[in-house]
Design a protein around this motif. Sequence first.
Motif, short mmCIF file in Angstrom:
data_model
loop_
_atom_site.label_atom_id
_atom_site.label_comp_id
_atom_site.label_asym_id
_atom_site.label_seq_id
_atom_site.Cartn_x
_atom_site.Cartn_y
_atom_site.Cartn_z
N ASP A 222 14.86 124.81 33.11
CA ASP A 222 15.46 125.99 33.73
C ASP A 222 16.56 126.51 32.80
N THR A 224 19.35 128.53 31.17
CA THR A 224 20.35 129.39 31.82
C THR A 224 21.30 129.94 30.76
N ASP A 228 25.84 133.86 32.31
CA ASP A 228 25.58 133.58 33.72
C ASP A 228 26.34 132.34 34.18
N GLY A 255 21.80 127.48 37.79
CA GLY A 255 20.61 127.57 36.96
C GLY A 255 19.95 128.92 37.14
N ASN A 256 18.99 129.21 36.30
CA ASN A 256 18.35 130.52 36.31
C ASN A 256 17.27 130.65 37.37
N THR A 296 19.24 127.88 43.87
CA THR A 296 20.58 128.47 43.81
C THR A 296 21.01 129.09 45.14
N PRO A 307 22.33 133.67 38.78
CA PRO A 307 22.03 134.04 37.40
C PRO A 307 20.77 134.90 37.30
#
Length: 331
Positions: A222, A224, A228, A255-256, A296, A307
């Motif tokens: 993931d 990121t 972000d 995390g993204n 998230t 993010p």
Amino acid sequence: MTPGSHTILVTGAAGFIGSAVSARLALLGHRVTGCDNFNGYYDPRLKSSRVEALLAPCDVPCPAVELADAAQVNALFERARPTLVVHLAAQAGVRYSLVNPNAYLQSNIIAFGHILEACRLHRIKHLLYASSSSVYGGNAKVPFSEDDRTDEPVSLYGATKKANELMACSYSHLYRLPATGLRFFTVYGPWGRPDMACFSFTEKLQRGETIPVFAGGRLRRDFTYIDDIVEGVLRLLFKPPPDEVKPPHSVFNIGNNQPVTVIDFIHTLERVLGVTARLDLQPMQPGDVEATHADTAKLQAWVGYKPTTSLASGLTHFRDWYNQWSTIRPA
């Protein structure tokens, strides 16, 4: 807690995330003091360059301090007199923990204990500290939620980060110290660590070298983007756990929420750089996990943030920085 103007100590301020966070806080008008031990885990000249490029223009001091030395930590707090602490100093990296485990015990356990004790003595209003997605170990359930089990780490690095969460929780319980742990997910971007995929793969591609690819490139990460991460750090810093919560301690994923396979990461990097990679396929390494994937929802609910930077956009920003950096980097 209103953002206002605060006196903030950032440990690991010459590091990748620490330098970006310190600069952003200073630009927002806060009085920021940094520190770093400038160790040799990777070329310390990169840390010095971050200080020169990111911290010095913002008047953020970053003296050399060894946090595993309690006397140095106490002296640091006496000088800085912070009200908020962002603890980002740590020995990072899963694979290096197989080579030098003592570095992780010193930097991630002993040093963190000294930080907690200093925060208690100086009545810090909020301690924000770095944890890691590595605490999830080999968890097969994805995406990873903060409520998932984290008691079976597959690396010493992950174990030390889980220990940090437990230590912080105990201090929050005993001394009402507001504390927040941040489980970062594979951070990349300008001024990143040279041992991580984004930087190391770019170096090898530019030099025409072979890229080692573990587990056939099927591992999912993931990724990121650094901006972000910084935005999430700042939002959480000024919104500590409420005092009525017992203990006033919480952890958040940053995390993204869009994991990609390592092979897809390489293909995206190839397109951004305009080169073709030569791959050296290797078996899965000890300490590695099949996937990381951040849920998230908790972050969004608490600070209204998620993010959003796409991998292609983030890698393009990294490429532009790298091209400039490669012309001025220390020989």
